[in-house]
Design a protein around this motif. Structure first.
Motif, PDB file in Angstrom:
ATOM      1  N   GLU A 196       0.797  -1.228   0.000  1.00  0.00           N
ATOM      2  CA  GLU A 196       0.000   0.000   0.000  1.00  0.00           C
ATOM      3  C   GLU A 196       0.826   1.274   0.000  1.00  0.00           C
ATOM      4  N   LEU A 197       0.169   2.310  -0.456  1.00  0.00           N
ATOM      5  CA  LEU A 197       0.735   3.660  -0.471  1.00  0.00           C
ATOM      6  C   LEU A 197      -0.099   4.499   0.462  1.00  0.00           C
ATOM      7  N   LYS A 198       0.555   5.352   1.229  1.00  0.00           N
ATOM      8  CA  LYS A 198      -0.214   6.295   2.037  1.00  0.00           C
ATOM      9  C   LYS A 198       0.014   7.683   1.454  1.00  0.00           C
ATOM     10  N   ILE A 199      -1.023   8.248   0.893  1.00  0.00           N
ATOM     11  CA  ILE A 199      -0.895   9.588   0.324  1.00  0.00           C
ATOM     12  C   ILE A 199      -0.726  10.569   1.474  1.00  0.00           C
ATOM     13  N   ASP A 200       0.295  11.384   1.402  1.00  0.00           N
ATOM     14  CA  ASP A 200       0.566  12.304   2.493  1.00  0.00           C
ATOM     15  C   ASP A 200      -0.595  13.271   2.720  1.00  0.00           C
ATOM     16  N   ARG A 201      -0.793  13.606   3.991  1.00  0.00           N
ATOM     17  CA  ARG A 201      -1.937  14.444   4.326  1.00  0.00           C
ATOM     18  C   ARG A 201      -1.839  15.843   3.746  1.00  0.00           C
ATOM     19  N   SER A 202      -0.633  16.284   3.380  1.00  0.00           N
ATOM     20  CA  SER A 202      -0.511  17.627   2.795  1.00  0.00           C
ATOM     21  C   SER A 202      -1.277  17.720   1.469  1.00  0.00           C
ATOM     22  N   PHE A 203      -1.370  16.613   0.736  1.00  0.00           N
ATOM     23  CA  PHE A 203      -2.134  16.626  -0.513  1.00  0.00           C
ATOM     24  C   PHE A 203      -3.625  16.526  -0.239  1.00  0.00           C
ATOM     25  N   VAL A 204      -3.963  15.702   0.755  1.00  0.00           N
ATOM     26  CA  VAL A 204      -5.371  15.487   1.080  1.00  0.00           C
ATOM     27  C   VAL A 204      -6.005  16.759   1.639  1.00  0.00           C
ATOM     28  N   SER A 205      -5.238  17.489   2.451  1.00  0.00           N
ATOM     29  CA  SER A 205      -5.849  18.646   3.122  1.00  0.00           C
ATOM     30  C   SER A 205      -6.201  19.776   2.152  1.00  0.00           C
ATOM     31  N   ASN A 206      -5.549  19.810   0.990  1.00  0.00           N
ATOM     32  CA  ASN A 206      -5.859  20.881   0.037  1.00  0.00           C
ATOM     33  C   ASN A 206      -6.707  20.425  -1.147  1.00  0.00           C
ATOM     34  N   LEU A 207      -7.285  19.228  -1.003  1.00  0.00           N
ATOM     35  CA  LEU A 207      -8.056  18.669  -2.120  1.00  0.00           C
ATOM     36  C   LEU A 207      -9.099  19.628  -2.675  1.00  0.00           C
ATOM     37  N   ASP A 208      -9.799  20.312  -1.780  1.00  0.00           N
ATOM     38  CA  ASP A 208     -10.914  21.161  -2.198  1.00  0.00           C
ATOM     39  C   ASP A 208     -10.464  22.527  -2.719  1.00  0.00           C
ATOM     40  N   THR A 209      -9.256  22.953  -2.343  1.00  0.00           N
ATOM     41  CA  THR A 209      -8.834  24.306  -2.707  1.00  0.00           C
ATOM     42  C   THR A 209      -7.709  24.355  -3.733  1.00  0.00           C
ATOM     43  N   ASP A 210      -6.933  23.293  -3.821  1.00  0.00           N
ATOM     44  CA  ASP A 210      -5.766  23.332  -4.692  1.00  0.00           C
ATOM     45  C   ASP A 210      -5.919  22.327  -5.842  1.00  0.00           C
ATOM     46  N   GLY A 211      -6.090  22.851  -7.025  1.00  0.00           N
ATOM     47  CA  GLY A 211      -6.310  22.008  -8.201  1.00  0.00           C
ATOM     48  C   GLY A 211      -5.166  21.060  -8.490  1.00  0.00           C
ATOM     49  N   SER A 212      -3.944  21.499  -8.252  1.00  0.00           N
ATOM     50  CA  SER A 212      -2.826  20.596  -8.568  1.00  0.00           C
ATOM     51  C   SER A 212      -2.705  19.470  -7.542  1.00  0.00           C
ATOM     52  N   ASN A 238     -12.475  16.072   6.481  1.00  0.00           N
ATOM     53  CA  ASN A 238     -13.894  16.369   6.292  1.00  0.00           C
ATOM     54  C   ASN A 238     -14.541  15.448   5.260  1.00  0.00           C
ATOM     55  N   ARG A 239     -15.848  15.555   5.217  1.00  0.00           N
ATOM     56  CA  ARG A 239     -16.656  14.680   4.369  1.00  0.00           C
ATOM     57  C   ARG A 239     -16.358  14.904   2.879  1.00  0.00           C
ATOM     58  N   ALA A 240     -16.106  16.163   2.517  1.00  0.00           N
ATOM     59  CA  ALA A 240     -15.847  16.486   1.109  1.00  0.00           C
ATOM     60  C   ALA A 240     -14.596  15.746   0.621  1.00  0.00           C
ATOM     61  N   GLN A 241     -13.578  15.724   1.450  1.00  0.00           N
ATOM     62  CA  GLN A 241     -12.343  15.018   1.092  1.00  0.00           C
ATOM     63  C   GLN A 241     -12.607  13.515   0.971  1.00  0.00           C
ATOM     64  N   GLN A 242     -13.347  12.981   1.928  1.00  0.00           N
ATOM     65  CA  GLN A 242     -13.677  11.552   1.900  1.00  0.00           C
ATOM     66  C   GLN A 242     -14.409  11.202   0.603  1.00  0.00           C
ATOM     67  N   GLU A 243     -15.368  12.046   0.209  1.00  0.00           N
ATOM     68  CA  GLU A 243     -16.162  11.753  -0.980  1.00  0.00           C
ATOM     69  C   GLU A 243     -15.357  11.880  -2.271  1.00  0.00           C
ATOM     70  N   TYR A 244     -14.512  12.891  -2.297  1.00  0.00           N
ATOM     71  CA  TYR A 244     -13.635  13.058  -3.460  1.00  0.00           C
ATOM     72  C   TYR A 244     -12.782  11.793  -3.644  1.00  0.00           C
ATOM     73  N   LEU A 245     -12.215  11.324  -2.537  1.00  0.00           N
ATOM     74  CA  LEU A 245     -11.330  10.153  -2.572  1.00  0.00           C
ATOM     75  C   LEU A 245     -12.092   8.881  -2.955  1.00  0.00           C
ATOM     76  N   LEU A 246     -13.273   8.723  -2.341  1.00  0.00           N
ATOM     77  CA  LEU A 246     -14.116   7.551  -2.635  1.00  0.00           C
ATOM     78  C   LEU A 246     -14.460   7.485  -4.114  1.00  0.00           C
ATOM     79  N   ALA A 247     -14.813   8.639  -4.663  1.00  0.00           N
ATOM     80  CA  ALA A 247     -15.228   8.709  -6.065  1.00  0.00           C
ATOM     81  C   ALA A 247     -14.095   8.315  -7.010  1.00  0.00           C
ATOM     82  N   ARG A 248     -12.860   8.464  -6.516  1.00  0.00           N
ATOM     83  CA  ARG A 248     -11.717   8.125  -7.366  1.00  0.00           C
ATOM     84  C   ARG A 248     -11.057   6.807  -6.986  1.00  0.00           C
ATOM     85  N   GLY A 249     -11.777   6.004  -6.217  1.00  0.00           N
ATOM     86  CA  GLY A 249     -11.333   4.627  -5.990  1.00  0.00           C
ATOM     87  C   GLY A 249     -10.542   4.385  -4.721  1.00  0.00           C
TER      88      GLY A 249
END
Ligand code: C2E
Ligand code: MG
Ligand code: MG
Ligand code: MG
Length: 283
Positions: A196-212, A238-249
């Motif tokens: 497994e890979l653990k995506i660092d939280r720095s990427f997850v925390s900006n999911l909603d605000t940072d396009g890159s 937050n829920r928005a991050q969870q849903e974004y991630l779920l939607a992408r597998g």
């Protein structure tokens, strides 16, 4: 200490550097004492699947200094990593984690993750140590997840792969922690025997605000799927991050949105359905 100070002067360090050095030495000694006197503790942060079922946890070290209070692991782990103290700390950690795995049936606690520093991982006896500790506690090694960071490749990919393969033969699961923050490229991923890979939280925390960051997360998920590697999203808040991630597998989650790291007692209560959530130290 006198030798270190002398060297610091020759190298022309500022006095503040000397103060910092002696502070670190003092902290290192206090940490050694805490280990010897069994005053370290463990916090566990639950990991959940896509149905929000707890499928495991990450064990995180905690230390309360007698005078300074809770010290962040970011600080004391870095100090321990300057010597073989880190090996002693993580050996203690591995023992405690295997003991917990032995106490809890696989149905209630499928797996537990531990962080292993590159210094410990690169030690000659590391694989033997893991073999011994899983054997002593009589646990199935596949319930143990060893979290490594990209820094294991610092002295060359080949040695790291060889050691990882030895762990895989034992049955231990391997995770690459803080993925995306290291120095390495995506191309080596196919050479590493990772579960497994653990995506660092720095990427997850900006999911909603940072396009890159969103693009990076999406790419990592797609690539991991392609390689047959699971992805754990760290730091889901937050829920928005969870849903974004779920939607992408993404199928595995860890973060304050679900649970903060908690005492071993509280974690066991969570697994058995009786809630007593208390946080241990920082984090
Ligand atoms: P890590 O392995 O990446 O662990 C995850 C860290 O993220 C933990 O911090 C956890 O409390 C924090 N975290 C989890 N969810 C969230 C969230 O939703 N938001 C935010 N902002 N943070 C979240 P903690 O416990 O302070 O540990 C920090 C680091 O210390 C760990 O990062 C790990 O690198 C290191 N560490 C802890 N225990 C050990 C150990 O036994 N060995 C080694 N080598 N490192 C350890
Ligand atoms: Mg970790
Ligand atoms: Mg991490
Ligand atoms: Mg980290």
């Amino acid at each position: 200490q006198a030798k270190l100070k002398g060297r610091a002067q020759i190298c022309g360090y500022e006095p503040s550097m000397q103060t910092q050095l002696s502070w670190r030495l003092e902290m290192e000694q206090a940490l050694r004492r805490a280990l010897a006197e069994d005053r370290l503790s463990i916090a566990i942060q639950p990991q959940l699947d896509e149905h929000e079922r707890v499928i495991g946890g990450e064990a995180l070290m905690r230390w309360q200094h007698p005078r300074h209070g809770w010290v962040s692991p970011e600080v004391f782990i870095a100090i321990a990593e300057e010597s073989d103290l880190i090996v002693e700390l993580e050996t203690w950690m591995l023992d405690r984690c295997c003991k917990l795995l032995a106490r809890l049936p696989v149905e209630s606690l499928p797996r537990l993750s531990v962080n292993i520093s590159v210094r410990h991982f690169s030690q000659p006896g590391f694989v033997e140590g893991v073999t011994w500790v899983t054997g002593t506690h009589g646990i199935d090694p596949s319930r143990l997840v060893v979290e490594l960071t990209e820094s294991i490749m610092i002295d060359g990919l080949e040695d790291a792969v060889e050691r990882m393969q030895a762990l895989k033969r034992l049955g231990v699961h391997l995770a690459l922690d803080d993925f995306g923050t290291g120095f390495s490229s995506l191309s080596y991923l196919k050479s590493l025997p990772l579960d497994e890979l653990k995506i660092d939280r720095s990427f997850v925390s900006n999911l909603d605000t940072d396009g890159s960051d969103a693009a990076i997360v999406e790419t990592v998920l797609a690539m991991a799927q392609h390689l047959g590697i699971d992805v754990v999203a760290e730091g889901v808040e937050n829920r928005a991050q969870q849903e974004y991630l779920l939607a992408r597998g993404c199928r595995l989650f860890q973060g304050y949105h679900f649970h903060r790291p908690m005492s071993v007692e509280a974690f066991e209560a969570l697994l058995t359905g009786s809630e007593v959530e208390t946080e241990v130290g920082e984090g």
